[in-house]
Structures are given as structure tokens and as C-alpha cells.
Design a protein around this motif. Structure first.
Motif, PDB file in Angstrom:
ATOM      1  N   ARG A  29      35.007  45.326  43.733  1.00 55.84           N
ATOM      2  CA  ARG A  29      34.363  44.016  43.661  1.00 55.84           C
ATOM      3  C   ARG A  29      34.475  43.466  42.253  1.00 55.84           C
ATOM      4  NH1 ARG A  29      30.944  40.814  46.403  1.00 55.84           N
ATOM      5  NH2 ARG A  29      30.936  42.282  48.147  1.00 55.84           N
ATOM      6  N   GLN A  30      34.972  42.234  42.153  1.00 53.58           N
ATOM      7  CA  GLN A  30      35.084  41.576  40.865  1.00 53.58           C
ATOM      8  C   GLN A  30      34.873  40.086  41.046  1.00 53.58           C
ATOM      9  OE1 GLN A  30      38.930  41.523  38.917  1.00 53.58           O
ATOM     10  NE2 GLN A  30      37.969  41.791  36.931  1.00 53.58           N
ATOM     11  N   MET A  31      33.999  39.539  40.226  1.00 57.16           N
ATOM     12  CA  MET A  31      33.697  38.109  40.255  1.00 57.16           C
ATOM     13  C   MET A  31      33.361  37.648  41.670  1.00 57.16           C
ATOM     14  SD  MET A  31      36.680  36.788  37.608  1.00 57.16           S
ATOM     15  CE  MET A  31      36.075  35.076  37.648  1.00 57.16           C
ATOM     16  N   GLY A  32      32.566  38.480  42.362  1.00 60.46           N
ATOM     17  CA  GLY A  32      32.101  38.132  43.688  1.00 60.46           C
ATOM     18  C   GLY A  32      33.107  38.325  44.805  1.00 60.46           C
ATOM     19  N   LYS A  33      34.326  38.774  44.466  1.00 61.37           N
ATOM     20  CA  LYS A  33      35.362  38.957  45.474  1.00 61.37           C
ATOM     21  C   LYS A  33      35.639  40.436  45.674  1.00 61.37           C
ATOM     22  CE  LYS A  33      40.157  37.712  46.558  1.00 61.37           C
ATOM     23  NZ  LYS A  33      41.387  37.034  46.064  1.00 61.37           N
ATOM     24  N   GLU A  34      35.739  40.856  46.931  1.00 61.13           N
ATOM     25  CA  GLU A  34      35.981  42.265  47.250  1.00 61.13           C
ATOM     26  C   GLU A  34      37.419  42.455  47.718  1.00 61.13           C
ATOM     27  OE1 GLU A  34      32.816  45.121  48.876  1.00 61.13           O
ATOM     28  OE2 GLU A  34      34.041  44.673  50.640  1.00 61.13           O
TER      29      GLU A  34
END
Length: 555
Positions: A29-34
């Protein structure tokens, strides 16, 4: 088990796999994206068995292996599904104290990039001994004696002398052997080997593979072997799992996969290899780099007063000449002085003897005097992670040289050149704002190549530039390097232990041993009719691995 750090997983039942991975998924998960990096992977590994995970860079091999030891960057990483059963206990369900009891004792790992795992401030002897002191309660004297034994066992020459060496004083292959010694120190039940022979020349590679097999027979150790080298897979593994885009697309016994591969990707992976170069007469272009009787000697200091008692003659009286548009390949065992020679020619380390670059003497020039030459001479290092700043984005890394050597460029033009360089080496330019740790080992190597090429140099030192790449990407990079050379009339100094890649790129070749050149000449002649006994032995070791899965070695 989860309540006490000294508890260990119970011994498995006779018919139970030592390690059983079931429907394992790994998401980041990074910057709200998985992003799903591993997608419902399942495989078993029994005591005394070797299972290989193969696939191209970014396929999820290393992420799967790191999950077994719970070494992923949690909580950024998560497991949407799956179990990792070690001796019947789900490691994903145990707490950190319990995992610390398993790591280093029951399960150990050899990482792909040793310089990121070894402490640069401690000697290798202290680091090997530390494993024994912490996990087995050895005294310092006993740990030191055992460290000497382990370093000798993995092929480090003069192991007692090397105890006092720091990681930066060893070659890439020697550092990898230190990592293997540390991993084997406590005689684990499961060894995870993540590209353990990437940095090794063919002779030491064969020795390490034989060593792992011997230790496996002695200890009944299971090995999870991650690699992109299919020749090694056929030589060491019992079963193989082929991964692509986070999934296992095919798995089975090694013989079945190699002889009757079903999946198109598996067949493409086995067919991929650098194409032999069609050598043409490039004429006698201007001399780009030459050196005469070049020497690099490192002092050996001992005793309380650290007196010099001898020297390591890393480069001992070598003369070379490389003309424009040609590639000089340098081969030899780890520690033979290949990389030291390259760094000395680029004036990155001190040396004795005249060096002439593009018609101008550069030996003895200081930092400021050498700076105008730096744009014309670039280097791609063996260990991409160690040479890429973790604090800079890929765009900043590639653009750094432009900022130094072309400060007049407008930001838009600088960005355009960065995008073009990344595209040239097969990377998605949209990923340029990410950081090095977000890329696979092979992708990081391509970033390093882009950083060198963005300045449009005349001379490039390529120090194992394809060592971290799978065979498919390796063939692409070789084609890219040849294309760049043809379009820009580039001159390469190509250092590698992969003789097939050398055969695909080099016009001329020198063979080094113990700091000296033992044979040199046109690549066609040296490959087809080697004269020196050492060269013959080196090629014989390569042919043995080639027979195991590569095909013909000679161009």
C-alpha cells in the motif's frame, strides 16, 4: 509458541513438508493505492529438498521468499490471503519475538546484494563471529576460530588474514561468500538463497553450488533457491516453480519442466539468451583509454602499531589499450582485480602508472582537474542498490549528472532527457517519481544504466551490468548496449563473470588472475582457442554450467 521467544516450531511429521506455502498473497500500500505483488502462490518444500523459484525481475520471487521470514516492510506490506506453514506452524500468525527465535537459527537467508546486508563499519570476521555469539553462545575466541573455518569453507582465500578486512575491501563475489558463511554458521533447517551466486564467477559459482549440495546432504537442510539463472536451476534444484506477474504459472520436477515445459512463458524464459555478436571490422579508431604497467597495491597492516607487513597486489603491472567504438571484455575469478582495474582507469582509486584518456594524461589529476573528464567517462556498478541513493527518486538520480555537467538545461529539457533515458533501458517513465526500494534488483540495474547513458559519454565502464537481470531482460540489455554503441560510437570496458554475455559484447578480451593478465587477444580467438591453462579451466567451468542449461558458450 507465540508467548516465548525461545520456543521453536515443532519437528514436522515424517510425511509433512518442512515448509508449506498456501494461497499466499502479498499487497503493498502506497499513497492510498494497493498493489498485489504476489497472487495466491502455493508450493511445498521438504527436508533435504531444493525448490527453485524462477522468473523475470519483478515477478514476485524475492517478495515470496521475504514473506517466509516476515522481513517485508510491514505495515506497508500485507497478506490478503494465505498461510506459511513451517513445521506445521503458521509463521504469519506468530509474534515478532517468536520470529526472532526462528530467524538465524531455523531459517536463514542469503540476500542478492551483500553490501546492503554487511555492516561497512565492522570487519567481516566480527560479523561472521557475531552470528555465532548471539545465536549459539560461542566465546569470542571460539567464534573467531569458527569464522576462519567458515570463510575457508566458502572459498575465501587466506581466511585468517581476511578476518580483519572490511566489506569494501573485498570483491563483490567475496562479499557474497561472506554472506553465505554467515547464513550457514548455525546449520539451519531451511536456507533461503536469493540469487546467492549472482556476483560469483563461474569457477566459484560451481564451488558454491557444490558446497551447498554437500552441506544439504550432511545436514538434511532444505533450500529455497531464488534465481533467474536456468543453468543453475537445472544443476541444483529438485523442483522448480516458474513465476510471472506474482503468480506461479508452472511448477514440477526440474527434468519435466526443462524437457516438457507447458506454459508459453516458461518456454520463452528457457529460449532467452544473449545473441552472439556478428563481429565486423571496426577499423582503427582513435585511442580512447590506455594504460601502461598500471599497479594498485593495498597495504596489509598488522600488530598494535598497524605496521605494513605486505601488500595485496590487486592490479600488478597491467597495460591495456581500447579504441573508440570497441568493447574490451575483462574476465577472471572474483578477486582477480577486474573491478579494481576499471576503477583505477577512471581515477576513482589511486594507482601507479600512466593513464591516458582521449589523448590526455589523467594520472595524478586531482578532483577538480578530473571533473571535466567525468561527463565523458561513466560507470555502471555491480551493486545497483548500493550506488543508488535511497533518499532520491529515480528521476532525481538520473537527472543528477545533468544538473552537474549541464546546469544550463531548462527543467523541461532535463525532464525530457530523463524520460528518454529510462525508456531506452526498458523502464516505464511513469515510474520515475518512485524510489529505488520500490523496484526489483533487475529494475534498479536498469536505472543505473540510464543514469550513465543520460550524459551521452564516450567511455563506459560496465561492471557486471547484467548480473542482476533475468535471461529475458539480460538479452534485452545486451541488445540495448550494442545498439547504443553502434548509434553513439561508444567505447565499453565490460567486466563480467558471465562468459556468454562477454561473448555477445566483446571485440577483445583479457583474462585476469591474481592481478595479472594471463591471456589477451581478439574475443573470437580467445574463446575458440584459449592458450593459457587458467583460461582453459575458466572456460571449462563455464561450459559445465552451460551444458546444464544454456547451450553453446562460444560465439
Amino acid at each position: 509458541m507465540t508467548d516465548h521467544p525461545s520456543d521453536h516450531p515443532p519437528a514436522p511429521a515424517p510425511d509433512m513438508p518442512l515448509l508449506s506455502v498456501r494461497d499466499l498473497s502479498v499487497a503493498f500500500r502506497q499513497m492510498g493505492k494497493e498493489t498485489l505483488a504476489v497472487d495466491r502462490v502455493s508450493f511445498d518444500l521438504r527436508k533435504g529438498e531444493t525448490v527453485a523459484l524462477v522468473g523475470e525481475s519483478g515477478s514476485g520471487k524475492s517478495v515470496s521468499a521475504l514473506s517466509v521470514m516476515k522481513l517485508l516492510p510491514y505495515p506497508a506490506a500485507s497478506h490478503p490471503s494465505g498461510q506459511i506453514l513451517f513445521r506445521g506452524t503458521d509463521l504469519l500468525a506468530v509474534d515478532e519475538p517468536a520470529m526472532r527465535a526462528v530467524r538465524g537459527n531455523d531459517i536463514t537467508i542469503v540476500f542478492q546484494e551483500p553490501m546492503t546486508s554487511l555492516n561497512p563499519l565492522h570487519t567481516v570476521g566480527k560479523q561472521v563471529a557475531e552470528v555465532l555469539i548471539l545465536h549459539k553462545g560461542y566465546s569470542e575466541r571460539a567464534a573467531r576460530a569458527r569464522a576462519v573455518e567458515l570463510l575457508g569453507k566458502v572459498g575465501i582465500p587466506d581466511p585468517e588474514d581476511r578476518l580483519e578486512s572490511y566489506p569494501h575491501q573485498l570483491s563483490g563475489g567475496q562479499r557474497q561468500r561472506v554472506m553465505i558463511a554467515m547464513a550457514l554458521a548455525n546449520e539451519p533447517d531451511l536456507l533461503i538463497a536469493d540469487e546467492p551466486t549472482t556476483a560469483l564467477d563461474v569457477t566459484v559459482q560451481a564451488q558454491i553450488l557444490a558446497l551447498l549440495k554437500d552441506l544439504q546432504r550432511e545436514q538434511g537442510m532444505a533450500i529455497l533457491f531464488i534465481t533467474h539463472d536456468l543453468g543453475i536451476v537445472r544443476k541444483i534444484a529438485d523442483r522448480v516453480c516458474v513465476m510471472r506477474h506474482g503468480k506461479i504459472v508452472e511448477q514440477g520436477a526440474v527434468a519435466d519442466i526443462f524437457e516438457r515445459a507447458q506454459h508459453p512463458y516458461t518456454r520463452a524464459l528457457m529460449a532467452a539468451e544473449p545473441k552472439p555478436m556478428e563481429r565486423t571490422d571496426k577499423g582503427d579508431g582513435p585511442m580512447i583509454m590506455e594504460a601502461s604497467d598500471l599497479k594498485v597495491w593495498f597495504p596489509i597492516k598488522r600488530g598494535l602499531l598497524r605496521r605494513t607487513v605486505g601488500h595485496v597486489k590487486a592490479v600488478d603491472g597491467i597495460s591495456i589499450a581500447v579504441r573508440q567504438g570497441r568493447t574490451l571484455g575483462i574476465v577472471g575469478e572474483s578477486g582477480s582485480g577486474k573491478t579494481t582495474l576499471g576503477l583505477a582507469l577512471l581515477r576513482l582509486i589511486s594507482s601507479d602508472g600512466p593513464i591516458v584518456f582521449m589523448g590526455k594524461p589523467v594520472q595524478g589529476l586531482g578532483f577538480k582537474a578530473m571533473r571535466p573528464n567525468r561527463r565523458q567517462m561513466q560507470v555502471v556498478f555491480q551493486d545497483p542498490y548500493g550506488s543508488l541513493s535511497p533518499r532520491m527518486s529515480v528521476s532525481e538520480i538520473v537527472a543528477e549528472g545533468l544538473s552537474v555537467h549541464h546546469p544550463q538545461l531548462a527543467p523541461a529539457e532535463r525532464e525530457r532527457r530523463v524520460v528518454a533515458a529510462l525508456t531506452d533501458v526498458g523502464l516505464d517513465a511513469e515510474t520515475r517519481h518512485r524510489y529505488p526500494h520500490e523496484f526489483s534488483g533487475g529494475q534498479r540495474q536498469r536505472i543505473a544504466i540510464a543514469r550513465a547513458m543520460v550524459l551521452e559519454p564516450s567511455f563506459v565502464l560496465l561492471d557486471e551490468p547484467t548480473s542482476a537481470l533475468d535471461r529475458i531482460v539480460q538479452a534485452q540489455i545486451v541488445d540495448l548496449l550494442r545498439d547504443l554503441q553502434a548509434r553513439r560510437n561508444l567505447t565499453y570496458l565490460f567486466i563480467s563473470h558471465d562468459l556468454k554475455v562477454v561473448a555477445a559484447l566483446a571485440d577483445d578480451i583479457i583474462v585476469m588472475k591474481s592481478g595479472k593478465v594471463v591471456e589477451s587477444g581478439p574475443a573470437d580467438r580467445v574463446f575458440k582457442t584459449p592458450e593459457n591453462d587458467y583460461t582453459k579451466a575458466l572456460f571449462a567451468a563455464a561450459f559445465d554450467l552451460e551444458t546444464a542449461g544454456y547451450g553453446s558458450l562460444a560465439p
